[in-house]
Scaffold this motif. Structure first.
Motif, PDB file in Angstrom:
ATOM      1  N   THR A   1       0.841  -1.206   0.000  1.00 15.59           N
ATOM      2  CA  THR A   1       0.000   0.000   0.000  1.00 15.59           C
ATOM      3  C   THR A   1       0.869   1.245   0.000  1.00 15.59           C
ATOM      4  OG1 THR A   1      -1.712  -1.189   1.200  1.00 15.59           O
ATOM      5  CG2 THR A   1      -1.847   1.185   1.216  1.00 15.59           C
ATOM      6  N   ASP A   2       1.925   1.260   0.827  1.00 16.65           N
ATOM      7  CA  ASP A   2       2.830   2.405   0.852  1.00 16.65           C
ATOM      8  C   ASP A   2       3.496   2.590  -0.501  1.00 16.65           C
ATOM      9  OD1 ASP A   2       2.185   2.901   3.450  1.00 16.65           O
ATOM     10  OD2 ASP A   2       3.994   2.006   4.296  1.00 16.65           O
ATOM     11  N   GLY A   3       3.904   1.518  -1.129  1.00 17.07           N
ATOM     12  CA  GLY A   3       4.521   1.589  -2.452  1.00 17.07           C
ATOM     13  C   GLY A   3       3.532   2.145  -3.460  1.00 17.07           C
ATOM     14  N   ASP A   4       2.298   1.670  -3.403  1.00 14.61           N
ATOM     15  CA  ASP A   4       1.268   2.180  -4.290  1.00 14.61           C
ATOM     16  C   ASP A   4       0.992   3.652  -3.996  1.00 14.61           C
ATOM     17  OD1 ASP A   4       1.067  -0.302  -5.434  1.00 14.61           O
ATOM     18  OD2 ASP A   4      -0.768  -0.871  -4.369  1.00 14.61           O
ATOM     19  N   LEU A   5       1.023   4.006  -2.727  1.00 19.25           N
ATOM     20  CA  LEU A   5       0.774   5.387  -2.320  1.00 19.25           C
ATOM     21  C   LEU A   5       1.869   6.294  -2.868  1.00 19.25           C
ATOM     22  CD1 LEU A   5      -0.990   7.298  -0.653  1.00 19.25           C
ATOM     23  CD2 LEU A   5       0.444   6.764   1.317  1.00 19.25           C
ATOM     24  N   GLU A   6       3.111   5.856  -2.751  1.00 21.20           N
ATOM     25  CA  GLU A   6       4.221   6.653  -3.280  1.00 21.20           C
ATOM     26  C   GLU A   6       4.091   6.800  -4.793  1.00 21.20           C
ATOM     27  OE1 GLU A   6       6.521   8.337  -1.595  1.00 21.20           O
ATOM     28  OE2 GLU A   6       5.496   7.680   0.233  1.00 21.20           O
ATOM     29  N   SER A   7       3.748   5.722  -5.445  1.00 21.06           N
ATOM     30  CA  SER A   7       3.568   5.759  -6.895  1.00 21.06           C
ATOM     31  C   SER A   7       2.421   6.695  -7.258  1.00 21.06           C
ATOM     32  CB  SER A   7       3.288   4.344  -7.404  1.00 21.06           C
ATOM     33  OG  SER A   7       2.986   4.372  -8.773  1.00 21.06           O
ATOM     34  N   ALA A   8       1.333   6.613  -6.512  1.00 19.97           N
ATOM     35  CA  ALA A   8       0.185   7.486  -6.778  1.00 19.97           C
ATOM     36  C   ALA A   8       0.551   8.944  -6.535  1.00 19.97           C
ATOM     37  CB  ALA A   8      -0.993   7.077  -5.897  1.00 19.97           C
ATOM     38  N   LYS A   9       1.292   9.220  -5.462  1.00 18.11           N
ATOM     39  CA  LYS A   9       1.721  10.597  -5.176  1.00 18.11           C
ATOM     40  C   LYS A   9       2.588  11.130  -6.320  1.00 18.11           C
ATOM     41  CE  LYS A   9       1.731  10.622  -0.116  1.00 18.11           C
ATOM     42  NZ  LYS A   9       2.578  10.714   1.080  1.00 18.11           N
TER      43      LYS A   9
END
Length: 98
Positions: free
Chosen positions: A69-77
């Motif tokens: 989720t954090d990885g996806d969040l960073e990618s989304a950001k």
């Protein structure tokens, strides 16, 4: 030795044998009870270790899910930041044209 004395002697011998056998069985029973208690303690220890391992596994699964989720969040950001930069460029271009 008359028959009564012989029977009494035989009876006495049998009773002594039974007492000895009883004492042997009593010792064996105590030993087996000790083994049972040790095994029960081992089972409790192993169950506690299993519970701890299961809890650790659940925690690792949660951490892995959060990592994803954090990885996806960073990618989304990063994607949102890129889109904002592109919009700002478009706004600047439109502002220059007017």
């Amino acid at each position: 030795m008359n028959p009564n004395e012989k029977a009494l002697s035989t009876f006495e011998t049998r009773v002594r044998q039974m007492i000895l056998r009883f004492q042997e069985l009593k010792k064996e029973n105590e030993h087996l009870q000790t083994l049972v208690e040790k095994n029960e303690q081992d089972i409790k220890t192993l169950q506690a270790q299993l519970t701890q391992a299961d809890n650790d596994y659940q925690s690792l699964q949660m951490a892995k899910m959060m990592e994803i989720t954090d990885g996806d969040l960073e990618s989304a950001k990063a994607r949102v930041a890129k889109m904002i930069r592109e919009m700002n460029k478009c706004i600047a271009i439109l502002s220059d044209e007017q």
